[in-house]
Design an enzyme around this catalytic site. Structure first.
Site, PDB file in Angstrom:
ATOM      1  N   HIS A  59       0.731  -1.107  -0.101  1.00 11.58           N
ATOM      2  CA  HIS A  59      -0.038   0.006   0.170  1.00 11.58           C
ATOM      3  C   HIS A  59       0.963   1.394  -0.089  1.00 11.58           C
ATOM      4  CE1 HIS A  59      -3.731   2.296   1.489  1.00 11.58           C
ATOM      5  NE2 HIS A  59      -4.027   1.807   0.407  1.00 11.58           N
ATOM      6  N   HIS A 284      -8.880  10.677  -0.439  1.00 12.14           N
ATOM      7  CA  HIS A 284      -8.131   9.528  -0.337  1.00 12.14           C
ATOM      8  C   HIS A 284      -6.794   9.650   0.469  1.00 12.14           C
ATOM      9  CE1 HIS A 284      -5.703   6.286  -2.234  1.00 12.14           C
ATOM     10  NE2 HIS A 284      -6.766   5.619  -2.279  1.00 12.14           N
TER      11      HIS A 284
END
Length: 392
Positions: A59, A284
């Protein structure tokens, strides 16, 4: 996530043939797609990240950019795909250009270089040896943020404080360095993120017992539990956003987890960023911060990171707290005022720090529901006149 053509278009045309290494965590099928995207470009090399623990992800969003004049490091929250850079709220930290070492150079007072090398070494990838050597050869002493990262594994012994929420805990405890810091022990803490994992049957399963204990660290140990406010978009935040319901595709909180942790709604606050005119730019970005008190005028610290609210990202204790199990790779930078020759960051009248959302946060009303990606929303159309039906 990578869109290779989009990435190459961002380079000035004369540099598009420069070597490019892409570290990714794609599964076999996705990897096949990424390889196909890269096949027309012989200058691109792929490096898969090892994911030894199930349900882990790669990630981390980070770039190493090597110039003739030095090395620059960029840590950000957006995937390298066009939609992540258009109508969303994201975060980017850009280092100075760090020159090559000239004799003995000081390690940054934040240990950034040591922590970055330690993080990159955990990939155990021969493709990254060039970059490890490059980092070692450059003077990073101008960097004044702390690196907070996660790497997959079961971290024990001296390694237990090197990654995840225990790295954050140790860094806050070591570096906050405020006089009379007990006065801040009830100062609110805010977490803001774009996804939520499985947190357990109640707040004390992990959120307040383990994670909040790390977030609340000051020099002086306090038994007081500060208020924790969590910002995650409501269905209405998503419906009225610039992208409409499509923004919800990047907010992957699933119904299976949500049904098991109804208690979480008591902590949730809406996404609202009127002061930056970004209320409709769906977040985000992921940020965690602590203010000095309930007036919300000064910051004790601020973290921007790839890590969402999950045990996979931050780690969970095992074996009677002697082991921290982390599933995913994550990376972020922590701003502590002392490293900027300040006692606090001002966030009111003449702000010295760009907070991405409005303070104080606005609690969910009784009618508000957190956005859940895998259920349908057909009662009201979004800002584009569309409904959301993930099954269709």
């Amino acid at each position: 996530m990578f869109d290779i053509e989009f990435i190459l278009e961002q380079y000035p045309s004369e540099f598009r043939l420069k070597p490019l290494l892409i570290v990714h965590g794609d599964s076999r099928d996705d990897n096949h797609s990424l390889k196909a995207q890269c096949s027309p470009y012989p200058q691109i090399e792929l490096c898969p990240a090892r994911l030894d623990i199930p349900y882990g992800t790669h990630h981390t969003k980070m770039m190493f950019l090597l110039y003739e004049t030095g090395l620059r490091i960029v840590i950000h929250t957006a995937n390298l795909i066009q939609q992540d850079w258009r109508q969303k709220t994201q975060g980017v930290w850009i280092s100075p250009i760090c020159p090559k070492m000239n004799g003995d150079s000081d390690e940054p007072k934040t240990n950034f270089k040591k922590d970055l090398i330690q993080y990159v070494e955990r990939y155990r990838a021969k493709q990254l040896q060039f970059w490890l050597k490059t980092i070692t050869e450059h003077d990073l002493s101008s960097i004044n943020v702390h690196l907070i990262s996660s790497t997959p594994g079961r971290h024990t012994g001296p390694d237990i404080n090197k990654f995840g929420h225990l790295k954050l805990r140790q860094t806050l405890k070591t570096y906050i360095g405020l006089e009379n810091d007990a006065q801040y022990s009830s100062a609110p803490i805010i977490g803001q993120f774009s996804s939520i994992g499985s947190l357990g049957p109640n707040a004390n399963s992990w959120l307040t017992k383990e994670f909040l204990t790390s977030l609340k660290q000051l020099n002086s140990s306090s038994l007081e539990s500060p208020e924790l406010k969590l910002i995650y978009p409501s269905v209405e935040n998503v419906r009225t956003s610039l992208e409409g319901y499509m923004a919800g595709g990047s907010l992957p909180y699933n119904n299976q987890n949500a049904m098991k942790q109804g208690w979480l709604v008591n902590y949730l606050h809406q996404w609202k960023a009127d002061h930056r005119q970004r209320s409709r730019a769906s977040p985000h970005i992921k940020t965690y911060l602590r203010v000095t008190n309930d007036q919300y005028k000064q910051l004790l610290w601020f973290l921007v990171t790839s890590a969402n609210l999950s045990k996979a990202a931050w780690g969970v204790f095992e074996k009677n707290n002697t082991q921290l199990m982390i599933r995913s790779y994550e990376i972020g930078v922590l701003f502590i005022p002392k490293q900027f020759s300040q006692s606090m960051f001002s966030i009111s009248d003449a702000p010295t720090f760009p907070i991405p959302f409005d303070l104080p946060p606005i609690k969910y009303q009784s009618t508000d529901k957190p956005w859940i990606v895998d259920i349908a929303y057909k009662n009201q159309p979004d800002s584009h006149g569309n409904m959301w039906d993930p099954s269709g």
